[in-house]
Design a protein around this motif. Structure first.
Motif, short mmCIF file in Angstrom:
data_model
loop_
_atom_site.label_atom_id
_atom_site.label_comp_id
_atom_site.label_asym_id
_atom_site.label_seq_id
_atom_site.Cartn_x
_atom_site.Cartn_y
_atom_site.Cartn_z
N SER A 257 0.82 -1.19 0.00
CA SER A 257 0.00 0.00 0.00
C SER A 257 0.87 1.25 0.00
O SER A 257 0.46 2.30 -0.49
CB SER A 257 -0.94 -0.01 1.21
N VAL A 258 2.10 1.16 0.55
CA VAL A 258 2.97 2.34 0.56
C VAL A 258 3.23 2.79 -0.87
O VAL A 258 3.19 3.97 -1.21
CB VAL A 258 4.31 2.05 1.28
N CYS A 259 3.50 1.81 -1.74
CA CYS A 259 3.78 2.12 -3.12
C CYS A 259 2.56 2.80 -3.77
O CYS A 259 2.69 3.81 -4.46
CB CYS A 259 4.15 0.85 -3.87
N GLU A 260 1.38 2.23 -3.51
CA GLU A 260 0.16 2.83 -4.07
C GLU A 260 -0.04 4.25 -3.56
O GLU A 260 -0.35 5.16 -4.32
CB GLU A 260 -1.06 2.00 -3.67
N GLN A 261 0.17 4.42 -2.24
CA GLN A 261 0.00 5.76 -1.67
C GLN A 261 0.98 6.75 -2.27
O GLN A 261 0.64 7.89 -2.57
CB GLN A 261 0.23 5.72 -0.15
N LEU A 262 2.21 6.27 -2.43
CA LEU A 262 3.24 7.12 -3.00
C LEU A 262 2.81 7.61 -4.38
O LEU A 262 2.81 8.81 -4.67
CB LEU A 262 4.56 6.34 -3.11
N ILE A 263 2.39 6.68 -5.20
CA ILE A 263 2.02 7.04 -6.56
C ILE A 263 0.78 7.94 -6.58
O ILE A 263 0.72 8.91 -7.33
CB ILE A 263 1.83 5.77 -7.42
N ALA A 264 -0.15 7.63 -5.68
CA ALA A 264 -1.36 8.45 -5.61
C ALA A 264 -1.06 9.87 -5.16
O ALA A 264 -1.76 10.81 -5.52
CB ALA A 264 -2.37 7.79 -4.67
N VAL A 277 8.83 -0.24 -16.23
CA VAL A 277 10.03 -0.60 -15.49
C VAL A 277 9.68 -1.00 -14.05
O VAL A 277 10.23 -1.96 -13.50
CB VAL A 277 11.08 0.53 -15.54
N ILE A 278 8.73 -0.29 -13.45
CA ILE A 278 8.32 -0.65 -12.09
C ILE A 278 7.74 -2.09 -12.09
O ILE A 278 8.01 -2.87 -11.19
CB ILE A 278 7.31 0.37 -11.53
N GLU A 279 7.00 -2.42 -13.14
CA GLU A 279 6.47 -3.79 -13.26
C GLU A 279 7.60 -4.82 -13.32
O GLU A 279 7.55 -5.86 -12.68
CB GLU A 279 5.58 -3.94 -14.51
N GLU A 280 8.62 -4.50 -14.12
CA GLU A 280 9.76 -5.42 -14.25
C GLU A 280 10.43 -5.64 -12.89
O GLU A 280 10.81 -6.76 -12.53
CB GLU A 280 10.79 -4.88 -15.26
N ILE A 281 10.54 -4.57 -12.15
CA ILE A 281 11.16 -4.66 -10.83
C ILE A 281 10.28 -5.51 -9.89
O ILE A 281 10.77 -6.40 -9.20
CB ILE A 281 11.38 -3.25 -10.24
N LYS A 282 8.98 -5.23 -9.91
CA LYS A 282 8.04 -5.99 -9.07
C LYS A 282 8.21 -7.47 -9.32
O LYS A 282 8.24 -8.28 -8.40
CB LYS A 282 6.60 -5.60 -9.44
N THR A 304 14.51 8.45 -10.39
CA THR A 304 14.42 8.50 -8.93
C THR A 304 13.08 7.95 -8.44
O THR A 304 13.01 7.24 -7.45
CB THR A 304 14.60 9.95 -8.43
N LEU A 305 12.06 8.30 -9.19
CA LEU A 305 10.73 7.87 -8.78
C LEU A 305 10.58 6.35 -8.91
O LEU A 305 9.95 5.70 -8.07
CB LEU A 305 9.69 8.58 -9.67
N VAL A 306 11.19 5.80 -9.95
CA VAL A 306 11.16 4.35 -10.11
C VAL A 306 11.86 3.69 -8.91
O VAL A 306 11.37 2.71 -8.34
CB VAL A 306 11.85 3.95 -11.44
N ALA A 307 12.97 4.28 -8.51
CA ALA A 307 13.68 3.76 -7.34
C ALA A 307 12.82 3.87 -6.10
O ALA A 307 12.77 2.96 -5.26
CB ALA A 307 14.99 4.52 -7.15
N ALA A 308 12.11 5.00 -5.98
CA ALA A 308 11.26 5.21 -4.81
C ALA A 308 10.14 4.17 -4.78
O ALA A 308 9.79 3.65 -3.71
CB ALA A 308 10.69 6.62 -4.82
N ALA A 309 9.58 3.86 -5.95
CA ALA A 309 8.52 2.86 -6.00
C ALA A 309 9.06 1.51 -5.54
O ALA A 309 8.42 0.80 -4.75
CB ALA A 309 7.96 2.76 -7.42
#
Ligand code: ADP
Ligand code: MG
Length: 694
Positions: A257-264, A277-282, A304-309
């Protein structure tokens, strides 16, 4: 005699103090000294007439002192004008000088000096030249005594001078008379030059050596060493990947949920490329084996945002994250970004850098050890042995080409309990063409962010000769008057941070003179970290309008209101580096421009390079072009700023060796496995106590 076991302290003139400094360069044995190779060479074999000097060249020149005066403009300095028989004049400038030097440089003295020529306010000048006074009756244009071959310039460290390094290598080379360096490559390598001969040639090129071939790296001696280094490197990388992939890593399965909140919480939506890319990492994170992923994405593509996710996913699963950047400024930048994203979600970001106060450091370490810090951001200080994580699940390494393989590796060691190894995400804005990536990043899976966030304006790039400098200064003034911010980047070829700093300080004085209204900040590598931080902070807050800096700002600095960047001496920098610098602007919604200032008399190749930057903003294309164009002379000086991983090899230059390198690596792995470890340790260093066991 085995050179690897002979300690440096056995060399003449190397006491415990020197040994300590050498250790900083990872030199502990005689073999290490021999494999500490020159970055480049200086030609002190001939004296160039003052009339023939060209800015940017490092030369030996001579003349008689016609005036010598102390100036108090801004900062105390000494200016000494020398003149040769043709009446051509050169200024020698000193910012640090003593009584004795003043005495030596009195009018009438004949001086022979060595240094980098640059354009001064009135005539060409050399800042802080090495100089000597030539006795009356001696021809000042005769070559320096004992300088009949090219002078090697070694990578050095604070307090260890070139001269000492030359003495130390002299001593080591003399050992080669009696001992021999073990050939670690199998006979099938059939190299044209023996290892011993190659080392001697590279350290002390004899006058008969083809200078250009040596400087450009096509000389068989250089190629011999480069080949072995590339083999060692590939072996090491292969070993790392195999070892790591055998290990277990945390399974990060939850959607988080942190990731979702971050993106939201973001004021914008992710680009398609970021989402992919975030999907690939997931995906990687669910596998239970360590992720080894490299994200390549142009400047401003939102890495940076990809890293944060990724960090959010890992934190949500209960593990810690370490985010590491190569410079303090860049690390601070990440600290700010991560704090602004995560603190509203109730996550505090830890901060670790080299020079923290004792208490601050203790607190930071404790909080990391206890697991209170879920995300720690920092510089290479995060590598140090005293940093113990409670349960590190992911390391993010930004601009990883600046770190060596071993450094990357040692971060993985700070794993979680129960034998789990952390995942690793590395990011770079300096794309490496595919063929080269196979060797440079053979241990990594690649993701590419090939899309910029919407609304970005393309940066207009123009190239302008330094003779029109004043026009540019006026343009800077106009931009500032419109409420915009401006970067002015000073570059020097010299590896010394002091000279770089001087150049930046001079430019600052010059710009202040012409733009008295402008509020100006200065950032260079010699400043104290807190000063730097302060200057950057002021610029970010728009309490200053103009940031004069050295290339320390190259990576990652993000000030959206900055819309103009001036880069001096563009002929000195690689295309990709220029592209990185240019990426400091065009981060907001305003139309941004980049002005490339060059010295007159550019080579055709330099002109082609500038042309490419003007034509395209595509970092990948620029990297490919860089590869095509680099070589001949212009490689000079790029090794130090390029890949931090190689002492002598240059992936671009030695591209044609790569198929053989691959073949040789496979042969060694299968038929001579006992050579793997000695080769790796010769070229990539023994285990370094500073970074822990490897
Ligand atoms: P880089 O890839 O060069 O590291 P950054 O991560 O610093 O780029 O991102 C550059 C800027 O773009 C930052 O200000 C960041 O907040 C912003 N950004 C990132 N992703 C997006 C997006 N999808 N839409 C708009 N702006 C974005
Ligand atoms: Mg970045």
């Amino acid at each position: 005699m085995d050179l690897t076991t002979i300690a440096v302290t056995r060399l003449k003139g190397v006491g415990p103090k020197q040994a300590e400094k050498l250790k900083r360069l990872k030199i502990t044995s005689l073999q290490d000294v021999l494999f500490h190779l020159p970055l480049r060479y200086q030609d002190r074999t001939r004296v160039v007439a003052i009339g023939n000097l060209v800015p940017g060249l490092e030369v030996l020149t001579a003349g008689a002192v016609v005036s010598c005066e102390q100036l108090f403009r801004g900062r105390r300095s000494l200016q000494c004008i020398i003149e040769d028989r043709d009446g051509s004049q050169l200024s020698l400038r000193f910012f640090h000088f003593n009584q004795k030097q003043l005495q030596m440089l009195r009018v009438g003295s004949v001086v022979r000096c060595f240094g980098e020529v640059r354009r001064g306010p009135r005539q060409l000048e050399i800042v802080h030249p090495e100089f000597q006074i030539i006795p009356r009756g001696v021809d000042p244009t005769a070559a320096q005594v004992g300088e009949t071959s090219l002078t090697p310039v070694y990578p050095v460290t604070e307090g260890l001078h070139q001269l000492s390094m030359r003495k130390i290598t002299d001593a080591a080379l003399s050992h080669l008379q009696t001992a021999t360096v073990e050939e670690l490559l199998p006979e099938s390598a059939q190299t044209a030059v023996s290892l011993k001969q190659a080392l001697i040639t590279v350290h002390r090129p004899d006058p008969a050596v083809e200078v250009d071939a040596l400087l450009e790296g096509h000389h068989p001696a250089v190629q011999r060493l480069a080949f072995e280094e590339l083999v060692a490197h590939r072996l090491s990388v292969q070993q790392i990947r195999t070892d790591i992939k055998k290990q277990a890593a945390p399974v990060i399965a939850s959607e988080g949920s942190v990731c979702e909140q971050l993106i939201a919480s973001l004021p914008f939506s992710l680009t398609g490329a970021q989402q992919r890319v975030i999907e690939e990492i997931k995906q990687d994170l669910t596998l239970g084996i360590p992720m080894l992923r490299l994200v390549q994405g142009d400047v401003g593509s939102g890495k940076t945002l990809v890293a944060a996710a990724a960090a959010a996913l890992v934190v949500d699963a209960g593990y810690q994250v370490a985010v590491m950047a190569p410079t303090e400024i860049l690390a601070e930048q990440h600290l700010l970004s991560f704090s602004s994203w995560f603190e509203p979600l109730g996550l505090k970001i830890g901060w670790l850098k080299g020079k923290l106060g004792a208490k601050q450091k203790r607190d930071a370490l404790e909080s990391i050890a206890l697991g209170q810090t879920r995300i720690a951001v920092g510089t290479h200080a995060l590598f140090q042995q005293d940093v113990v994580f409670q349960n590190l699940g992911l390391t993010v390494v930004d601009e990883q080409h600046r770190f060596g393989v071993h450094q990357r590796l040692s971060l993985r060691e700070k794993g979680v309990e129960g034998g789990l190894v952390p995942h690793q995400l590395t990011m770079t804005a300096t794309p490496i063409p595919r063929t080269l990536a196979m060797t440079a990043y053979a241990d990594l899976d690649c993701s590419i962010i090939d899309e910029l966030p919407p609304g970005r304006q393309a940066i207009t790039t123009v190239a302008i000769p330094n003779t029109r400098r004043l026009e540019i200064v006026e343009r800077v003034g106009a931009a500032i008057a419109e409420g915009r911010q401006v970067y002015w980047v000073c570059t020097l070829i010299d590896e010394s941070e002091t000279l770089q700093a001087n150049a930046a300080e001079d430019t600052l004085i010059e710009l202040k003179e012409f733009l008295p209204e402008a509020r100006v900040s200065l950032v260079h590598g010699r400043m104290h970290a807190t000063q730097k931080e302060h200057a950057m902070q002021q610029f970010k807050e728009h309490s200053t309008d103009l940031l004069v800096a050295t290339t320390v700002i190259e990576v990652g600095v993000d000030v959206p209101n900055a819309s103009l960047i001036i880069i001096e001496n563009v002929e000195r920098l690689g295309l990709s580096q220029l592209h990185q610098l240019r990426g400091r602007v065009g981060r907001g919604s305003q139309q941004s421009s980049c002005v490339l200032l060059y010295e007159k008399g550019l080579s055709q190749r330099a002109r082609d390079r500038i042309g490419i930057l003007r034509e395209t903003n595509d970092g990948f294309l620029i990297a490919e072009k860089d590869l095509e164009l680099r070589g001949a002379g212009e490689v000079l000086g790029t090794r130090q700023t390029g890949s931090a991983q190689f002492k002598i090899a240059d992936l671009m230059r030695d591209k044609k060796l790569l198929p053989q390198v691959k073949q040789m690596t496979d042969e060694i792995t299968v038929r001579h496995p006992q050579q793997v470890v000695p080769l790796i340790s010769r070229w990539l260093g023994e285990e370094s106590p500073e970074y822990g066991n490897v």
